[in-house]
Design an enzyme around this catalytic site. Structure first.
Site, short mmCIF file in Angstrom:
data_model
loop_
_atom_site.label_atom_id
_atom_site.label_comp_id
_atom_site.label_asym_id
_atom_site.label_seq_id
_atom_site.Cartn_x
_atom_site.Cartn_y
_atom_site.Cartn_z
N LYS A 65 -63.22 -48.48 14.67
CA LYS A 65 -63.64 -47.07 14.64
C LYS A 65 -62.61 -46.20 13.92
O LYS A 65 -62.95 -45.36 13.11
CB LYS A 65 -63.88 -46.58 16.07
CG LYS A 65 -64.34 -45.14 16.17
CD LYS A 65 -65.27 -44.92 17.33
CE LYS A 65 -64.54 -44.92 18.66
NZ LYS A 65 -63.84 -43.65 18.94
N ARG A 123 -61.41 -42.92 9.09
CA ARG A 123 -60.46 -42.55 8.02
C ARG A 123 -61.02 -42.91 6.64
O ARG A 123 -60.76 -42.20 5.67
CB ARG A 123 -59.11 -43.24 8.28
CG ARG A 123 -58.34 -42.60 9.44
CD ARG A 123 -57.31 -43.56 9.98
NE ARG A 123 -56.42 -42.94 10.97
CZ ARG A 123 -56.72 -42.76 12.26
NH1 ARG A 123 -57.90 -43.12 12.74
NH2 ARG A 123 -55.83 -42.20 13.08
N GLY A 167 -63.64 -37.17 19.24
CA GLY A 167 -62.35 -36.49 19.13
C GLY A 167 -61.65 -36.87 17.83
O GLY A 167 -61.07 -36.02 17.15
N SER A 198 -49.88 -38.88 20.09
CA SER A 198 -51.27 -38.91 19.63
C SER A 198 -51.34 -39.19 18.13
O SER A 198 -50.78 -38.45 17.32
CB SER A 198 -51.93 -37.56 19.93
OG SER A 198 -53.11 -37.42 19.16
N GLN A 226 -54.07 -38.96 16.54
CA GLN A 226 -54.98 -37.96 15.98
C GLN A 226 -54.19 -36.75 15.49
O GLN A 226 -54.44 -36.23 14.40
CB GLN A 226 -56.00 -37.52 17.03
CG GLN A 226 -56.97 -38.62 17.42
CD GLN A 226 -57.89 -38.23 18.56
OE1 GLN A 226 -57.76 -37.15 19.13
NE2 GLN A 226 -58.81 -39.12 18.91
N ASP A 255 -56.60 -46.93 24.42
CA ASP A 255 -58.03 -46.93 24.77
C ASP A 255 -58.41 -48.09 25.70
O ASP A 255 -59.57 -48.21 26.09
CB ASP A 255 -58.87 -47.01 23.49
CG ASP A 255 -58.79 -45.71 22.69
OD1 ASP A 255 -58.51 -44.67 23.30
OD2 ASP A 255 -58.99 -45.77 21.47
N LYS A 301 -58.91 -37.69 27.29
CA LYS A 301 -59.78 -38.53 26.46
C LYS A 301 -61.23 -38.05 26.61
O LYS A 301 -61.47 -36.94 27.06
CB LYS A 301 -59.63 -40.00 26.85
CG LYS A 301 -58.25 -40.56 26.56
CD LYS A 301 -58.01 -40.62 25.07
CE LYS A 301 -56.61 -41.07 24.74
NZ LYS A 301 -56.29 -40.91 23.33
N ARG A 307 -59.80 -39.98 32.07
CA ARG A 307 -60.00 -41.41 32.34
C ARG A 307 -59.24 -41.90 33.57
O ARG A 307 -59.69 -42.82 34.25
CB ARG A 307 -59.59 -42.25 31.12
CG ARG A 307 -60.67 -42.24 30.07
CD ARG A 307 -60.46 -43.26 28.97
NE ARG A 307 -61.57 -43.16 28.05
CZ ARG A 307 -61.53 -43.45 26.76
NH1 ARG A 307 -60.40 -43.88 26.22
NH2 ARG A 307 -62.59 -43.35 26.01
N ARG A 335 -66.17 -45.80 27.06
CA ARG A 335 -65.31 -46.89 27.54
C ARG A 335 -65.36 -47.03 29.06
O ARG A 335 -65.17 -48.12 29.60
CB ARG A 335 -63.88 -46.70 27.04
CG ARG A 335 -63.81 -46.74 25.51
CD ARG A 335 -62.42 -46.99 24.98
NE ARG A 335 -62.34 -46.56 23.60
CZ ARG A 335 -62.79 -47.25 22.54
NH1 ARG A 335 -63.34 -48.42 22.71
NH2 ARG A 335 -62.68 -46.77 21.32
C1 S3P Z 1 -57.41 -42.57 17.64
C2 S3P Z 1 -56.32 -42.21 18.37
C3 S3P Z 1 -56.30 -42.23 19.84
C4 S3P Z 1 -57.45 -43.02 20.44
C5 S3P Z 1 -58.73 -42.71 19.74
C6 S3P Z 1 -58.63 -43.08 18.28
C7 S3P Z 1 -57.33 -42.52 16.17
O1 S3P Z 1 -56.37 -40.90 20.31
O2 S3P Z 1 -57.56 -42.73 21.80
O3 S3P Z 1 -59.78 -43.46 20.31
O4 S3P Z 1 -58.19 -43.12 15.49
O5 S3P Z 1 -56.40 -41.88 15.67
P1 S3P Z 1 -55.03 -40.03 20.48
O6 S3P Z 1 -54.46 -39.84 19.15
O7 S3P Z 1 -55.45 -38.71 21.07
O8 S3P Z 1 -54.16 -40.82 21.41
#
Ligand code: S3P
Length: 464
Positions: free
Chosen positions: A46, A51, A117, A191, A193, A343, A370, A374, A417
């Site tokens: 994913k 990306r 997210g 994170s 993200q 995750d 999340k 969770r 999940r």
């Molecule tokens: C992800 C980063 C994680 C993960 C999410 C995918 C990503 O989140 O939990 O499912 O692809 O960058 P966080 O960056 O908030 O930890």
């Protein structure tokens, strides 16, 4: 090179995700099954799929993607990339093309990211240094998640935003900066993200931005930016890492082969570990060192997992997993391992219920933000099925038992999940385990039910 793309072509040639509001609630039960056997072919990763679409949209030229995960989260990102001016075409299962024009155009409507997210937060960074206004929204779960953690660190670029309340809940409007300066930023939260949003924003800033993070979170953005021709350097030290990106960057389209998702593989893997007599293989799984904390932990617990035929594909290490049921023992999972299995805690907690002794999981504060809280969803789900669990502010302790009563109904809080983890619990509990809604499984693993049934898992619609 045009900076803004030509008007959007109405290309409808890819499946559209259902808006979350259209989902009918679908409860499902899993009951004790016989040994699971066979080959579990899980879908594409994913994180890399998201990306690939975003970077393809930012680059100039045609990016060809194979193995793209065609789940709702990713389809929502594809829709947003198209709304922002790139052409997105599906040529066949997992085969996609993104034609980018080297920049985004002003979108006409609101960008709806559903449950995702990652898609929304990465895209906030991607548009942050282009002078457009983009409004982001999502389903009830995404609308309850804090966006300030991404948006506040973007403001030194000159990015502005309008969100709901101090956490900047969605709907959020991002007002991208013109002529953004390069920045130095220490990312306080663990994170990927947030780190990735900053890296994507840095692409259109003037000069070299330096983004540091103490935690070693997943590095797909860094690796993929290098493949798309960005000037990016990563220095890793005992204190974490610093990533330098020089802007303005002109990304060049490339080919992306998406490896299979270790976070999805975790579900058949876990089921095979806890259902007596099971033996399965899971081919061609991404083995990026920042994604395999679960495998490391399970090996410490005594799991019978072999990694065969390690090879490289699309710049990532992959390998075939071979898994057999075996007795497990509880372990302490240290906080510094959390980023590499962030995750996977819901499914680890389920596995821990069948291990001998206590499994102590530390450093889990990020789990509270999340798709659901969770930590609390896992603890409640285990309790209603007769598993001994202690929840702390940032941790979880599960005490394993020879037999788990099961028989409970788990509230999933729109979290895919949580749904898949507790169905797994039911596969080895005395009485079936019901989850209140499986609709969200389609956000990451649409083939989950078919795949698990193919291995021998038994599901049933609970009588209402
Ligand atoms: C992800 C980063 C994680 C993960 C999410 C995918 C990503 O989140 O939990 O499912 O692809 O960058 P966080 O960056 O908030 O930890």
């Amino acid at each position: 090179m045009p900076l803004l793309a030509p008007p959007v072509k109405r290309n409808r040639s890819f499946p559209m995700p259902h808006p979350a509001a259209d989902h009918a609630v679908q409860p499902l039960s899993a009951r004790k099954s016989g040994p699971l056997k066979g080959i579990a072919v899980v879908p594409g990763d994913k994180s890399i799929s998201q990306r690939a679409l975003i970077l393809g949209g930012m680059a100039l030229g045609e990016t060809r993607i194979s193995g793209l995960l065609e789940s709702e989260d990713v389809l929502n990102t594809a829709k947003a990339v198209r709304a922002l001016g790139a052409e997105v075409t599906r040529d066949g299962e997992g085969l996609w093309r993104v034609t980018g024009y080297g920049g985004w155009r002003q979108p006409e409507g609101v960008l709806d990211f559903g449950n995702s997210g990652t898609g929304s937060r990465l895209m906030m960074g991607a548009v942050a240094t282009t002078p457009i206004r983009a409004t982001f929204t999502g389903d009830a779960s995404l609308r309850s998640r804090p966006m300030a953690r991404v948006l506040d660190p973007l403001t030194p670029f000159g990015t502005r935003y309008e969100g709901q309340g101090p956490k900047a809940l969605m709907p959020v409007t991002v007002i991208g900066a013109a002529n953004a300066p390069a920045i130095c930023c220490d990312v306080a939260v663990a994170s990927a993200q947030v780190k990735s949003a900053l890296l994507l924003a840095a692409l259109k800033a003037e000069g070299t931005s330096r983004i540091s993070q103490h935690a070693l979170t997943r590095d797909h953005t860094e690796k993929m930016l290098a493949a798309f021709g960005a000037d990016i350097q990563v220095q890793t030290s005992a204190d974490g890492e610093t990533i330098c990106v020089r802007g303005p960057a002109h990304l060049k389209a490339c080919s992306v082969d998406v490896p299979r998702d270790p976070s999805s593989a975790a579900f058949p893997l876990a089921a095979a570990l806890i259902v007596p007599g099971s033996e399965i293989s899971i081919p061609a799984i991404l083995l990026n060192p920042r994604r395999i904390g679960l495998i490391e932990t399970l090996l410490e617990m005594g799991a019978d997992i072999q990694i065969r035929n390690r090879r490289s594909s699309g710049g990532e290490e992959i390998g075939d997993l071979w898994v057999r049921h075996a007795p497990l023992k509880g372990v302490v999972v240290p906080a510094d391992r959390a980023p590499s299995m962030i995750d996977e805690y819901p499914i680890l907690a389920v596995i821990a219920a069948f291990a001998q002794g206590e499994t102590v999981m530390q450093g889990l504060e990020e789990l509270r933000v999340k798709e659901s809280d969770r930590l609390s969803a896992i603890a409640r789900g285990l309790q209603v099925n007769g598993v001994a669990v202690r929840e702390a502010a940032d941790g979880l302790t599960v005490t394993g038992a020879r037999e788990i009563p099961g028989g409970g109904t788990v509230v999933t809080h729109m979290d895919h999940r949580i749904a898949m983890s507790f169905l797994t619990l039911g596969m080895a509990s005395r009485a079936p385990v019901t989850v209140d809604d499986i609709a969200m499984i389609a956000t990451s693993f649409p083939s989950y039910q078919d795949l698990m049934q193919g291995l021998g898992a038994e599901f049933a619609r609970p009588k209402s």
